[in-house]
Design a protein around this motif. Structure first.
Motif, PDB file in Angstrom:
ATOM      1  N   ALA A  46       0.832  -1.201   0.000  1.00  0.00           N
ATOM      2  CA  ALA A  46       0.000   0.000   0.000  1.00  0.00           C
ATOM      3  C   ALA A  46       0.867   1.252   0.000  1.00  0.00           C
ATOM      4  CB  ALA A  46      -0.917  -0.003   1.222  1.00  0.00           C
ATOM      5  N   ARG A  47       0.460   2.246  -0.793  1.00  0.00           N
ATOM      6  CA  ARG A  47       1.229   3.490  -0.886  1.00  0.00           C
ATOM      7  C   ARG A  47       0.804   4.514   0.165  1.00  0.00           C
ATOM      8  NH1 ARG A  47       0.281   5.315  -6.746  1.00  0.00           N
ATOM      9  NH2 ARG A  47       1.698   7.023  -6.196  1.00  0.00           N
ATOM     10  N   LEU A  48      -0.180   4.172   0.976  1.00  0.00           N
ATOM     11  CA  LEU A  48      -0.608   5.073   2.035  1.00  0.00           C
ATOM     12  C   LEU A  48      -0.502   4.333   3.365  1.00  0.00           C
ATOM     13  CD1 LEU A  48      -1.733   7.998   2.183  1.00  0.00           C
ATOM     14  CD2 LEU A  48      -3.985   6.999   2.431  1.00  0.00           C
ATOM     15  N   GLY A  89     -13.162  10.875   0.419  1.00  0.00           N
ATOM     16  CA  GLY A  89     -12.937   9.576  -0.200  1.00  0.00           C
ATOM     17  C   GLY A  89     -11.695   9.626  -1.065  1.00  0.00           C
ATOM     18  N   VAL A  90     -10.814   8.638  -0.935  1.00  0.00           N
ATOM     19  CA  VAL A  90      -9.590   8.596  -1.729  1.00  0.00           C
ATOM     20  C   VAL A  90      -9.319   7.170  -2.175  1.00  0.00           C
ATOM     21  CG1 VAL A  90      -7.094   9.023  -1.788  1.00  0.00           C
ATOM     22  CG2 VAL A  90      -8.584  10.552  -0.466  1.00  0.00           C
ATOM     23  N   TYR A  91      -9.011   7.019  -3.462  1.00  0.00           N
ATOM     24  CA  TYR A  91      -8.541   5.759  -4.028  1.00  0.00           C
ATOM     25  C   TYR A  91      -7.106   5.960  -4.497  1.00  0.00           C
ATOM     26  CZ  TYR A  91     -13.104   3.380  -4.387  1.00  0.00           C
ATOM     27  OH  TYR A  91     -14.297   2.751  -4.114  1.00  0.00           O
ATOM     28  N   VAL A  92      -6.269   4.967  -4.275  1.00  0.00           N
ATOM     29  CA  VAL A  92      -4.901   4.951  -4.800  1.00  0.00           C
ATOM     30  C   VAL A  92      -4.670   3.589  -5.443  1.00  0.00           C
ATOM     31  CG1 VAL A  92      -2.447   5.139  -4.273  1.00  0.00           C
ATOM     32  CG2 VAL A  92      -4.087   6.548  -3.012  1.00  0.00           C
ATOM     33  N   ASP A  93      -4.211   3.598  -6.688  1.00  0.00           N
ATOM     34  CA  ASP A  93      -3.974   2.352  -7.429  1.00  0.00           C
ATOM     35  C   ASP A  93      -5.216   1.468  -7.462  1.00  0.00           C
ATOM     36  OD1 ASP A  93      -1.309   3.090  -7.861  1.00  0.00           O
ATOM     37  OD2 ASP A  93      -0.662   2.181  -5.977  1.00  0.00           O
ATOM     38  N   GLY A  94      -6.398   2.110  -7.600  1.00  0.00           N
ATOM     39  CA  GLY A  94      -7.634   1.359  -7.715  1.00  0.00           C
ATOM     40  C   GLY A  94      -8.185   0.819  -6.418  1.00  0.00           C
ATOM     41  N   VAL A 101      -4.641   8.287  -8.645  1.00  0.00           N
ATOM     42  CA  VAL A 101      -5.414   8.746  -7.499  1.00  0.00           C
ATOM     43  C   VAL A 101      -6.798   9.218  -7.946  1.00  0.00           C
ATOM     44  CG1 VAL A 101      -5.600  10.497  -5.670  1.00  0.00           C
ATOM     45  CG2 VAL A 101      -3.390   9.435  -6.170  1.00  0.00           C
ATOM     46  N   GLY A 102      -7.821   8.797  -7.209  1.00  0.00           N
ATOM     47  CA  GLY A 102      -9.162   9.359  -7.327  1.00  0.00           C
ATOM     48  C   GLY A 102      -9.515   9.974  -5.994  1.00  0.00           C
ATOM     49  N   PHE A 103      -9.925  11.235  -5.991  1.00  0.00           N
ATOM     50  CA  PHE A 103     -10.073  12.014  -4.756  1.00  0.00           C
ATOM     51  C   PHE A 103     -11.414  12.735  -4.759  1.00  0.00           C
ATOM     52  CE2 PHE A 103      -9.844  16.027  -2.506  1.00  0.00           C
ATOM     53  CZ  PHE A 103      -9.008  15.839  -1.420  1.00  0.00           C
ATOM     54  N   SER A 104     -12.058  12.787  -3.591  1.00  0.00           N
ATOM     55  CA  SER A 104     -13.261  13.613  -3.444  1.00  0.00           C
ATOM     56  C   SER A 104     -13.392  14.098  -2.006  1.00  0.00           C
ATOM     57  CB  SER A 104     -14.515  12.845  -3.836  1.00  0.00           C
ATOM     58  OG  SER A 104     -15.669  13.658  -3.631  1.00  0.00           O
ATOM     59  N   TYR A 105     -13.685  15.377  -1.874  1.00  0.00           N
ATOM     60  CA  TYR A 105     -13.925  16.016  -0.583  1.00  0.00           C
ATOM     61  C   TYR A 105     -15.249  16.743  -0.710  1.00  0.00           C
ATOM     62  CZ  TYR A 105     -12.543  18.776   3.616  1.00  0.00           C
ATOM     63  OH  TYR A 105     -12.453  19.352   4.862  1.00  0.00           O
ATOM     64  N   ALA A 120      -1.979  16.892   1.579  1.00  0.00           N
ATOM     65  CA  ALA A 120      -1.656  15.849   2.551  1.00  0.00           C
ATOM     66  C   ALA A 120      -1.686  14.472   1.901  1.00  0.00           C
ATOM     67  CB  ALA A 120      -2.640  15.908   3.721  1.00  0.00           C
ATOM     68  N   VAL A 121      -2.639  14.251   1.023  1.00  0.00           N
ATOM     69  CA  VAL A 121      -2.709  12.974   0.312  1.00  0.00           C
ATOM     70  C   VAL A 121      -1.527  12.826  -0.633  1.00  0.00           C
ATOM     71  CG1 VAL A 121      -4.023  11.625  -1.365  1.00  0.00           C
ATOM     72  CG2 VAL A 121      -5.211  12.776   0.526  1.00  0.00           C
ATOM     73  N   ARG A 122      -1.248  13.876  -1.404  1.00  0.00           N
ATOM     74  CA  ARG A 122      -0.145  13.800  -2.379  1.00  0.00           C
ATOM     75  C   ARG A 122       1.199  13.542  -1.697  1.00  0.00           C
ATOM     76  NH1 ARG A 122      -1.143  15.002  -7.469  1.00  0.00           N
ATOM     77  NH2 ARG A 122      -3.075  16.056  -8.077  1.00  0.00           N
ATOM     78  N   LEU A 123       1.457  14.222  -0.590  1.00  0.00           N
ATOM     79  CA  LEU A 123       2.715  14.034   0.125  1.00  0.00           C
ATOM     80  C   LEU A 123       2.828  12.624   0.682  1.00  0.00           C
ATOM     81  CD1 LEU A 123       2.974  17.434   2.024  1.00  0.00           C
ATOM     82  CD2 LEU A 123       4.529  16.613   0.245  1.00  0.00           C
ATOM     83  N   ALA A 124       1.707  12.072   1.129  1.00  0.00           N
ATOM     84  CA  ALA A 124       1.736  10.755   1.756  1.00  0.00           C
ATOM     85  C   ALA A 124       2.030   9.623   0.787  1.00  0.00           C
ATOM     86  CB  ALA A 124       0.399  10.492   2.450  1.00  0.00           C
ATOM     87  N   ILE A 125       1.693   9.797  -0.486  1.00  0.00           N
ATOM     88  CA  ILE A 125       1.876   8.695  -1.439  1.00  0.00           C
ATOM     89  C   ILE A 125       3.193   8.793  -2.209  1.00  0.00           C
ATOM     90  CG2 ILE A 125      -0.591   8.350  -1.697  1.00  0.00           C
ATOM     91  CD1 ILE A 125      -0.430   9.775  -4.406  1.00  0.00           C
ATOM     92  N   GLN A 126       3.975   9.825  -1.914  1.00  0.00           N
ATOM     93  CA  GLN A 126       5.249   9.971  -2.640  1.00  0.00           C
ATOM     94  C   GLN A 126       6.248   8.888  -2.223  1.00  0.00           C
ATOM     95  OE1 GLN A 126       5.502  12.096  -5.200  1.00  0.00           O
ATOM     96  NE2 GLN A 126       3.350  12.457  -4.717  1.00  0.00           N
TER      97      GLN A 126
END
Length: 375
Positions: free
Chosen positions: A2-4, A31-36, A343-347, A369-375
């Motif tokens: 997992a990238r998060l 809601g956030v999806y990473v790599d599906g 990434v799929g993102f919704s706030y 915060a999401v972008r920094l966490a998945i780097q």
């Protein structure tokens, strides 16, 4: 792998909670999806000033975050061969314009890229008529271009949805709300999302609460005007049940993130494909850009039904990459896809804050915060 990481999820959740604690809104979902894979599905606060606790399946008015749902429905019909982007609208909707007029030259591509020259009309000021689809369409047929078609990027706040919706209806024979359900919501399992409430659905939509603007951060020349006045009709059951494909999406952040996760993956998610990779690539290319949008008075980069990243006002992170695409809704919601980072993102919130600064700052804090966490 997992990238998060769990520690990152906790930090993002703490930021999400902080926005509630300081009163940026009464309730929210993330809601956030990473790599599906769904990595975040948060809900907190309340459904309004006197509301109940917010949960992930609580439905909200999505405002203009609805537009991509309508657009993708139309894109799926293009993919099916029912129409083409460079068709003139009158080829499918003869009553739209008289032969030989400037308006008759408007194309489907121009409608989708906010360059049709029909950004607003008297119907925009008549919420009492918005539930009458036929009356709205007659008003659009009588509307004359404000700008020469194809020449001026000018955001179409409400007319975009009606134009797209009627095109869907004309070429498929199915009303837009039913076509979107068949082609987008049902296949993706977006069970809590629709365009307007159906007759058999309870009106349990969260209450929209406009907040006072922080005037030192607001350019009065930008935006749609008094957001308090604009938002007010959308707390009525009449509009919750109205089919307005530009603004009465009723749904959740979880569903919206799922939608963008699909698009970030080229139109497919968990074995379900709603569009081909070629169509996704076509619809998310830059079509029009401007330093001063003809409606909003600020910089804009339009794809076919989406806003592109790469501007100082794009709500996809403080330094939103140009390849990112998505949409925001009246200073209260946003969704986006980053196909490079998968990434799929919704706030989604129930607090309308000024879209030219406050909402973008609020959303970008979470996006960063999401972008920094998945780097």
């Amino acid at each position: 792998m997992a990238r998060l990481a769990e520690s990152d999820r906790e930090r993002i959740a703490a930021l999400f909670d902080r926005h509630l604690e300081v009163g940026l809104h009464h309730g929210a979902q993330l809601g956030v999806y990473v790599d599906g894979e769904q990595v975040l599905d948060l809900a907190g606060g309340t459904t309004g000033p006197d509301g109940v606790d917010e949960i992930p399946t609580q439905r909200h008015v999505l405002f203009s975050s609805t537009k991509p749902y309508a657009a993708v429905t139309l894109h799926s019909l293009v993919e099916d061969g029912a129409l083409e982007y460079d068709d003139r609208v009158v080829e499918h909707w003869p009553e739209f314009a008289d032969d030989g007029t400037e308006k008759a030259e408007i194309t489907v591509r121009q409608v989708l890229s906010h360059t049709a020259g029909l950004p607003q009309g008297e119907i925009d000021k008549r919420p009492d008529r918005w539930r009458d689809w036929d009356a709205v369409i007659e008003a659009l047929e009588a509307l004359e271009p404000v700008y020469p078609p194809g020449e001026v990027p000018a955001y179409h706040p409400l007319t975009f949805g009606w134009l797209v919706g009627e095109l869907v209806h004309r070429v498929s024979g199915t009303p837009i709300e039913m076509a979107a359900a068949k082609r987008v919501f049902d296949p993706l399992g977006m069970d809590d999302t629709g365009i307007g409430l159906r007759d058999d659905e309870a009106d349990d939509v969260a209450t929209i609460v406009p907040f006072e603007t922080f005037d030192r951060c607001r350019d009065p020349g930008e935006g749609l005007g008094d957001h308090t006045e604009v938002a007010a009709p959308f707390n009525t059951e009449a509009l919750h049940r109205a089919v307005i494909p530009a603004s009465t999406g009723i749904g959740t952040a979880s569903d919206m993130a799922r939608f963008y996760a699909c698009l970030a993956n080229g139109g497919e998610l968990e074995g379900t494909r709603i569009l081909s990779e070629e169509t996704v690539d076509t619809m998310t290319r830059l079509e029009a850009e401007t330093e001063s949008d003809g409606t909003l008075g600020r910089e804009a980069r339009f794809a076919l039904g989406f806003w592109k990243g790469g501007t100082t006002i794009a709500p996809y992170g403080s330094l939103s990459p140009p390849h990112t695409f998505g949409h925001a809704g009246l200073g209260s919601s946003v969704g986006w896809a980053d196909p490079v980072e998968a990434v799929g993102f919704s706030y989604v919130t129930n607090g309308v804050r000024d879209g030219s600064y406050e909402h973008v700052a609020r959303v970008n804090a979470v996006a960063d915060a999401v972008r920094l966490a998945i780097q």
